[in-house]
Design a protein around this motif. Structure first.
Motif, PDB file in Angstrom:
ATOM      1  N   UNK A  30      36.502  26.162 -18.684  1.00 51.06           N
ATOM      2  CA  UNK A  30      35.689  27.288 -19.253  1.00 51.06           C
ATOM      3  C   UNK A  30      36.276  28.442 -18.759  1.00 51.06           C
ATOM      4  N   UNK A  31      36.955  28.889 -19.480  1.00 52.30           N
ATOM      5  CA  UNK A  31      37.700  30.348 -19.241  1.00 52.30           C
ATOM      6  C   UNK A  31      38.274  30.879 -20.703  1.00 52.30           C
ATOM      7  N   UNK A  32      37.608  31.943 -20.895  1.00 51.96           N
ATOM      8  CA  UNK A  32      37.849  32.660 -22.102  1.00 51.96           C
ATOM      9  C   UNK A  32      39.308  33.226 -22.064  1.00 51.96           C
ATOM     10  N   UNK A  33      39.776  33.280 -20.969  1.00 53.26           N
ATOM     11  CA  UNK A  33      41.295  33.722 -21.053  1.00 53.26           C
ATOM     12  C   UNK A  33      42.207  32.801 -21.365  1.00 53.26           C
ATOM     13  N   UNK A  34      41.782  31.629 -21.593  1.00 53.07           N
ATOM     14  CA  UNK A  34      42.764  30.726 -22.213  1.00 53.07           C
ATOM     15  C   UNK A  34      42.390  30.188 -23.608  1.00 53.07           C
ATOM     16  N   UNK A  82      57.390  23.188 -27.485  1.00 54.29           N
ATOM     17  CA  UNK A  82      57.487  23.230 -26.104  1.00 54.29           C
ATOM     18  C   UNK A  82      58.833  22.751 -25.487  1.00 54.29           C
ATOM     19  N   UNK A  83      59.354  21.796 -26.260  1.00 48.45           N
ATOM     20  CA  UNK A  83      60.846  21.540 -25.697  1.00 48.45           C
ATOM     21  C   UNK A  83      61.889  22.537 -26.090  1.00 48.45           C
ATOM     22  N   UNK A  84      61.561  23.524 -26.907  1.00 49.39           N
ATOM     23  CA  UNK A  84      62.571  24.320 -27.275  1.00 49.39           C
ATOM     24  C   UNK A  84      62.292  25.690 -26.560  1.00 49.39           C
ATOM     25  N   UNK A 102      48.936  34.140 -23.586  1.00 50.59           N
ATOM     26  CA  UNK A 102      49.682  33.459 -22.401  1.00 50.59           C
ATOM     27  C   UNK A 102      48.517  33.688 -21.308  1.00 50.59           C
ATOM     28  N   UNK A 103      48.799  32.765 -20.461  1.00 47.29           N
ATOM     29  CA  UNK A 103      47.791  33.127 -19.119  1.00 47.29           C
ATOM     30  C   UNK A 103      48.768  32.426 -18.137  1.00 47.29           C
ATOM     31  N   UNK A 104      48.485  33.190 -16.899  1.00 49.68           N
ATOM     32  CA  UNK A 104      49.270  32.878 -15.602  1.00 49.68           C
ATOM     33  C   UNK A 104      49.508  31.161 -15.500  1.00 49.68           C
ATOM     34  N   UNK A 105      48.385  30.528 -15.642  1.00 55.47           N
ATOM     35  CA  UNK A 105      48.450  29.128 -15.233  1.00 55.47           C
ATOM     36  C   UNK A 105      49.033  28.312 -16.255  1.00 55.47           C
ATOM     37  N   UNK A 106      49.256  28.866 -17.399  1.00 54.25           N
ATOM     38  CA  UNK A 106      50.034  28.090 -18.689  1.00 54.25           C
ATOM     39  C   UNK A 106      51.567  28.510 -18.729  1.00 54.25           C
TER      40      UNK A 106
ATOM     41  N   UNK B 210      36.356  45.247 -13.179  1.00 62.17           N
ATOM     42  CA  UNK B 210      36.865  43.859 -12.883  1.00 62.17           C
ATOM     43  C   UNK B 210      37.848  43.205 -14.245  1.00 62.17           C
ATOM     44  N   UNK B 211      38.879  42.598 -13.392  1.00 58.59           N
ATOM     45  CA  UNK B 211      39.531  41.912 -14.585  1.00 58.59           C
ATOM     46  C   UNK B 211      39.925  40.527 -13.831  1.00 58.59           C
ATOM     47  N   UNK B 212      39.555  39.459 -14.440  1.00 61.49           N
ATOM     48  CA  UNK B 212      39.744  38.183 -13.760  1.00 61.49           C
ATOM     49  C   UNK B 212      40.284  37.153 -14.692  1.00 61.49           C
ATOM     50  N   UNK B 213      41.058  36.080 -14.390  1.00 62.39           N
ATOM     51  CA  UNK B 213      41.348  35.071 -15.107  1.00 62.39           C
ATOM     52  C   UNK B 213      41.264  33.694 -14.498  1.00 62.39           C
ATOM     53  N   UNK B 214      40.412  33.390 -13.720  1.00 61.05           N
ATOM     54  CA  UNK B 214      40.374  32.071 -13.019  1.00 61.05           C
ATOM     55  C   UNK B 214      39.414  31.429 -14.049  1.00 61.05           C
ATOM     56  N   UNK B 215      39.699  30.146 -13.832  1.00 64.75           N
ATOM     57  CA  UNK B 215      38.689  28.993 -14.426  1.00 64.75           C
ATOM     58  C   UNK B 215      37.145  29.012 -13.651  1.00 64.75           C
ATOM     59  N   UNK B 216      36.206  29.047 -14.529  1.00 69.89           N
ATOM     60  CA  UNK B 216      34.945  28.766 -13.815  1.00 69.89           C
ATOM     61  C   UNK B 216      34.667  27.418 -13.513  1.00 69.89           C
TER      62      UNK B 216
END
Lengths: 177, 609
Positions: A30-34, A82-84, A102-106, B210-216
């Motif tokens: 659950x992460x709209x940033x992803x 992704x390989x390239x 893009x996201x820090x975790x990805x 606020x600015x966040x990027x973590x998974x809930x």
């Protein structure tokens, strides 16, 4: 038949449900940033809201911007291999719509893959602001509006079962070009 | 031992603005499973802080603690999960106060990796707090002094260089400690009541960014999706779903007018002759240019309105919702919807609660009209019903504390202190002005207002529709039970961090929420167990209020409900009966296990230590 996502910003309420279901279906979190879709709101008056999402361009600018040719269009979707990919993020800037993310975790940039042909955002949007329609339907609304606004159009009103209705027509023999 | 397997980061962010320091306090499973979140967390920390200060706290002093808390559901894929609450000791009432807001702010805050934020102290200069994915900084911003809420939100986004940060902000009214200043987010959503904006102002804090990027964290995402899809299918198939999206809360204007409960001319009347010019259909046909929704909300109850012509052309508002339209429209005799929009916009930009503003200006107009206050009292400018231009001027004066505005800015307690003769025409409980439901014919609603822990607001109990529609011949005990049911379930939504409208307006079954809770947290609580948690919190907020001097004498509806019968409409002639009210209050106390003075058993204090 090739299908395309179509966005109707006038309908969007900015609820971001599209972002939520996108992150859940692609990253199982659950992460709209992803999400590979982002609802942008203009400011300081939040008048227009619009989901930004990849158009799967036939001549993708993101591919032009990619220095290692990792981006290609296959079976109607533009894909990042992704390989390239070297994750230089040039594609984020070269997409004219800003529809790559893009996201820090990805590790690699990500974008819409049409969920394999049944986009989750389309099903989840409570306002029907995101449609998935055959490509040839794009522009049909404009075409029919163009017909209805033809300057020789006339309109009559009539009643059917007590309900007021209208018919539009153009008279024969009155054409002047 | 209750093992919490999801739904929380187990972290409270505590910021001391005086020393410009912050620390992270771990939250235990026991604490979480007892207080759930949102207002539950807030009430407990406000209680602890009160005890540490011997129950002597100046609401606008450095020692007052302000808690900002979304809930374990905030930001998740379930209906309308965009809510967050502010909890503190209110400058409007001097007792427990909270207010919630929607939008996306609470979601973004949770993505920074905290469950709640507590603020104390006072920044040395006007600043904003920036919580950037776990990094915390207090940024001086003296250049924002006096700037409007919406303007400030734009300026901060530009300064940070990211349009997608979320900002909770106060306007000039908050900086000037107006007792009913609110906190604004997303260009027009407010935590409006109990003056939480003034508390931020007293702490020299212009905004929280606020600015966040973590998974809930969610324990069982698959199960949650399943439950959510069931709930959403129900909502989308509801016969009023589409109508709800079209008009949102504005549909209540016609409903309230037809029922005879629409505040009109400072609550003297319950229906407004020119209601058609301020109702939902007028909004829809002439002013509405779009729908707006809080996070993950299918109902989209909010409307974007634009005035396209006339003296208020160019005014844009997210809203108005029912309360704002009634209090700034019919309650002031204003039948020009563009003027209502303008007044709503001014309140948003200046950062003030529309309900209280509409209330106090109504009192001023009636007070002048009936000779209770003089022309000199209102600075030589006659005020009459429906005079929208003067109303705009008074709104500006309140926010800037100029002239008569300085008196109104203190809220109804200050107005009564200045002009005791106005006391019989002010609709307030415990110092909080009443929201927009006339309850002379609905004793359960009067009881709800009288016993609400924050004062006369319907957030705790909204029983009026049920009583007027099918409860006229219920016993007083049934009515008191309904009020307690509402006062238990409605705050539960504030503890979860979700909106209650899918439940109250479209009838989404409350058991869905127990299913959501077990999917999110892994705690197998039944709805009854969750309700018991909420009921405990109601006891706790009562305990806080009793310690601060509240008793039976304060659990009273506005005087007007007993004295002045409704003038027109279906409820004409109705008035509350004092004896009947005393009886229902006795029943209510008994059902709650409080004594005849409204004091909870002293033993329960131990529960919260």
């Amino acid at each position: 038949m090739s299908k395309q996502l179509a966005i109707i910003p006038e309908r969007c309420s900015g609820c971001k449900t599209c972002e939520l279901v996108c992150s859940i279906s692609h990253f199982n979190v659950t992460n709209p940033k992803k999400a590979a879709v982002r609802v942008m709101v203009v400011y300081p008056h939040p008048i227009v809201r619009m989901p930004i999402i990849c158009s799967q361009c036939r001549i993708p600018k993101c591919a032009d911007g990619c220095p290692v040719n990792a981006i290609t269009r296959k079976n109607g979707t533009v894909e990042i291999d992704k390989d390239t990919c070297i994750s230089c993020l040039k594609c984020l800037e070269s997409c004219p719509f800003g529809a790559i993310f893009i996201h820090d975790d990805v590790e690699y940039p990500f974008k819409c893959d049409l969920c394999g042909g049944d986009p989750e955002c389309v099903k989840a949007c409570p306002k029907n602001a995101i449609l998935f329609i055959p490509e040839h339907v794009l522009g049909q609304a404009q075409r029919i509006n163009n017909v209805l606004s033809y300057s020789h159009m006339k309109e009559i009103e009539y009643f059917e079962k007590g309900e007021k209705k209208q018919i539009r027509y153009a008279e024969i023999g009155k054409e002047d070009v | 031992m209750n093992k919490v397997k999801g739904g929380y980061f187990h972290k409270l962010l505590k910021v001391d603005l005086s020393s410009k320091t912050w620390e992270v306090e771990p939250l235990s499973d026991d604490f979480i499973s007892k207080y759930i979140g949102g207002r539950g967390f807030g009430a407990k920390w406000v209680w602890d802080n009160l005890k540490a200060h011997n129950f002597k706290i100046d609401p606008l002093g450095e020692e007052n603690l302000l808690v900002m808390a979304p809930g374990p559901f905030t930001g998740l894929y379930l209906p309308s999960s965009g809510k967050t609450s502010f909890i503190s000791i209110s400058p409007a009432t001097g007792i427990y106060g909270d207010s919630s807001m929607g939008g996306v702010f609470g979601v973004e805050f949770r993505q920074t990796g905290f469950d709640a934020l507590s603020l104390k102290g006072k920044a040395p200069e006007l600043s904003f707090l920036f919580i950037d994915d776990g990094d915390v900084s207090i940024v001086p911003a003296p250049e924002l002094a006096g700037k409007g809420s919406l303007e400030t939100e734009g300026l901060i986004k530009q300064r940070i260089g990211d349009l997608t940060v979320h900002v909770a902000v106060i306007g000039p009214a908050g900086e000037n400690r107006v007792a009913f200043a609110c906190v604004n987010t997303d260009f027009g959503r407010n935590a409006g009541r109990t003056g939480v904006g003034a508390i931020l102002g007293s702490k020299n804090l212009k905004a929280i960014v606020v600015r966040g990027s973590k998974d809930l964290p969610v324990y069982d995402l698959k199960k949650l999706n399943l439950e959510t899809n069931k709930a959403i299918t129900y909502l989308r198939n509801h016969k009023f779903f589409k109508f709800w999206q079209e008009q949102g809360l504005m549909c209540v204007i016609d409903y309230a007018n037809n029922m005879g409960i629409l505040p009109t001319h400072n609550f003297r009347d319950g229906s407004f002759a020119r209601v058609n010019s301020i109702n939902g259909f007028t909004m829809e046909s002439k002013y509405k240019i779009g729908d707006a929704a809080c996070f993950a909300c299918p109902m989209a109850c909010s409307n974007i309105c634009l005035v396209k012509e006339g003296k208020y052309a160019g005014t844009v508002v997210e809203g108005p919702e029912y309360e704002s339209c009634a209090m700034l429209g019919s309650n002031l005799g204003i039948d020009n919807f563009a003027a209502v929009l303008r007044a709503n916009h001014l309140c948003d930009e200046l950062g003030m609660d529309t309900i209280t503003v509409g209330n106090l200006i109504g009192v001023l107009i009636e007070g002048y009209e009936t000779g209770l206050i003089s022309l000199k009292d209102i600075e030589g400018e006659p005020l009459t019903w429906g005079d929208d231009e003067k109303v705009m001027r008074v709104i500006e004066k309140i926010a800037r504390r100029e002239g008569v505005g300085d008196i109104l800015a203190g809220g109804s307690r200050k107005v009564i202190e200045t002009w005791p003769q106005l006391s019989p025409i002010i609709s307030q409980v415990k110092g909080l002005e009443q929201s927009a439901y006339d309850c002379r014919a609905a004793i359960s609603m009067a009881l709800g207002y009288a016993t609400s822990d924050i004062g006369a607001h319907h957030t705790r109990a909204w029983t009026i529709a049920k009583e007027l529609e099918d409860g006229r011949d219920w016993s007083l005990e049934e009515k008191a039970k309904l009020v307690i049911f509402h006062q238990t379930i409605r705050p539960l939504f504030d503890m979860f961090g979700v909106c209650r409208l899918p439940w109250i307006e479209l009838g989404l079954n409350e058991n869905h929420y127990a299913a959501f809770f077990s999917a999110v947290t892994g705690l197998d609580y039944s709805l009854d167990e969750l309700m018991a948690r909420s009921r405990d919190i109601y006891d706790l907020t009562r305990l806080i209020n009793v310690k601060l001097g509240i008793s039976r004498k304060d659990d009273q509806p506005p005087l007007r409900w007993f004295k002045d019968p409704v003038q027109t409409g279906p409820l004409a002639g109705k008035v509350l009966k004092r004896e009947e009210f005393n009886t229902i209050l006795d029943i209510y106390y008994q059902l709650r296990n409080w004594d005849a003075e409204g004091k909870p058993n002293p033993e329960i204090e131990k529960n919260f230590n």
